[in-house]
Design an enzyme around this catalytic site. Sequence first.
Site, short mmCIF file in Angstrom:
data_model
loop_
_atom_site.label_atom_id
_atom_site.label_comp_id
_atom_site.label_asym_id
_atom_site.label_seq_id
_atom_site.Cartn_x
_atom_site.Cartn_y
_atom_site.Cartn_z
N CYS A 197 0.68 -1.35 0.17
CA CYS A 197 0.08 -0.01 0.01
C CYS A 197 0.95 1.15 -0.07
CB CYS A 197 -0.92 0.02 1.17
SG CYS A 197 -2.25 -1.41 1.10
N CYS A 360 12.85 9.93 -7.88
CA CYS A 360 11.42 9.38 -7.52
C CYS A 360 11.27 9.51 -5.85
CB CYS A 360 11.42 8.21 -8.01
SG CYS A 360 12.38 6.60 -7.08
N1 ATP Z 1 3.24 -12.72 8.80
C1 ATP Z 1 2.45 -11.83 9.37
N2 ATP Z 1 2.12 -11.95 10.68
C2 ATP Z 1 1.51 -11.13 11.44
N3 ATP Z 1 1.34 -9.86 10.97
C3 ATP Z 1 1.25 -9.63 9.55
C4 ATP Z 1 1.97 -10.66 8.68
N4 ATP Z 1 2.05 -10.12 7.61
C5 ATP Z 1 1.57 -8.94 7.43
N5 ATP Z 1 1.15 -8.84 8.67
C6 ATP Z 1 0.31 -7.43 9.12
O1 ATP Z 1 -0.61 -7.29 8.31
C7 ATP Z 1 -0.95 -5.91 8.39
C8 ATP Z 1 -1.37 -5.54 6.84
O2 ATP Z 1 -2.18 -4.26 6.95
P1 ATP Z 1 -1.60 -2.99 5.87
O3 ATP Z 1 -1.43 -3.39 4.69
O4 ATP Z 1 -3.01 -2.25 6.18
O5 ATP Z 1 -0.62 -2.10 6.93
P2 ATP Z 1 0.97 -1.83 6.62
O6 ATP Z 1 1.84 -2.92 6.40
O7 ATP Z 1 1.05 -0.99 8.06
O8 ATP Z 1 1.00 -0.71 5.29
P3 ATP Z 1 1.98 0.15 4.76
O9 ATP Z 1 2.05 -0.55 3.30
O10 ATP Z 1 1.01 1.36 4.37
O11 ATP Z 1 3.10 0.08 5.62
C9 ATP Z 1 0.19 -5.00 8.76
O12 ATP Z 1 -0.03 -4.48 9.91
C10 ATP Z 1 1.09 -6.22 8.88
O13 ATP Z 1 2.20 -6.06 10.14
#
Ligand code: ATP
Length: 403
Positions: A197, A360
């Site tokens: 994202c 970029c």
């Molecule tokens: N293997 C995993 N175990 C636990 N949590 C996970 C795992 N893979 C992904 N996540 C969690 O899933 C969530 C996905 O949500 P989202 O993409 O909205 O958040 P984000 O990673 O904080 O986004 P951004 O890309 O803006 O940093 C995250 O909080 C991430 O830490």
Amino acid sequence: MAMVDNDLPQLSHLDDYQRYGRQMVLDGFGLEGQLKLQNSSVVVIGAGGLGCPALQYLAAAGVGRLGIIDHDTVELSNLQRQILHTDKTIGSPKAVSAARAIAALNPRVNIDVCPTALDSSNALSILAPYDVILDCTDNAPTRYLLSDSAVRLRKPLVSGAAQKFDGQLCIYNLGDDGPCYRCIFPKPPAPEMAGSCEETGILGAVTGIIGNLQALEAIKLITGLHDGKASLLLFNALSVPPFRTVKLRSRKPTCAACGIEGQKIGAIEETDYVAFCGGARPDWLERGLEVSRPESRICVKELKSVFESNVNHTIIDVRPRTEFGICRLSRSTSVPLNILLANPAPYLPSDKSCQVFVLCRLGNDSQIAADAIRVIDSNLIVKDVVGGLRAWSNEIDPSFPVY
Ligand SMILES: Nc1ncnc2c1ncn2[C@@H]1O[C@H](COP(=O)(O)OP(=O)(O)OP(=O)(O)O)[C@@H](O)[C@H]1O
């Protein structure tokens, strides 16, 4: 005097009848549905854009036990969509922050907080105690791990995904013959195609819609309101109508995870899901000057010196036009990456003494663009700016916006 029928099963607390009354009166739901929710457990992996709304509605509806798995901490850039977290919880583990918000919403829900990354060594033991699994994550290795684990544990997996204006929803491993994630997506996308994202952008309300639908599907499964038919729901916020549904066939006999024609995947505990998905995503940000052709790159400190000198130069900013409209360096020219890659020539200086600096947001696309320019004009001095505008903001000008 009116007597309570003691033969009728009861909710745990008298005020639960008030709390859940609006849904209990629904045909097909009733006391029975509420009791099923009260006795059920759901585990949510990812307390981010999808997980927050999903958790919120599951807790409000009265699911008895909720597991929250997330290893990450809350950042300011999360708050636009990860609606259980607040300014005050920035820096806290997301699992803890989400649990606090859920407890405030419905103190009767039992919450298991797990601020850990789900991986092949812990997935089966973490997921086993729950009735329904919600995939609210954002990466391919975890999606395959969750799907294989759901197959192994024989549990339904309510999977959501959202990016830009788009969302997807599917229940995998539904009933006796619903397909698993591998049936539909036997091969993972190339790591560089699986943008986060952060890279692609996401409208918060889109994750809200998909996360809510995940909660809804889980509630339907638990209360017996689901029709048991597997389908893939596709959402695009800009289309009319915004929803489309594709019916799914039953599981593929040849599927490596759930097919009957020979199971091909090995023990989950011994599977390297990151390697299966093509290895770690290229960590461009960490590519230092020394690692990749120092003469072809420039760091932001050197770029600042260039600005302060009278070196003949031009700056090409290859971000999409929308991002160029958010913030930019003065005297930079916007040439979005796709336009530049199609034909770089019109955007290059005819004066060969003019150095070209390609810029970029994070320093990834600029490397691709600089390589493309070198291919068509080897006489030009072309350098990509390491770390992009994020580095400029961090190292040179804190007043330059970070997004
Ligand atoms: N293997 C995993 N175990 C636990 N949590 C996970 C795992 N893979 C992904 N996540 C969690 O899933 C969530 C996905 O949500 P989202 O993409 O909205 O958040 P984000 O990673 O904080 O986004 P951004 O890309 O803006 O940093 C995250 O909080 C991430 O830490």
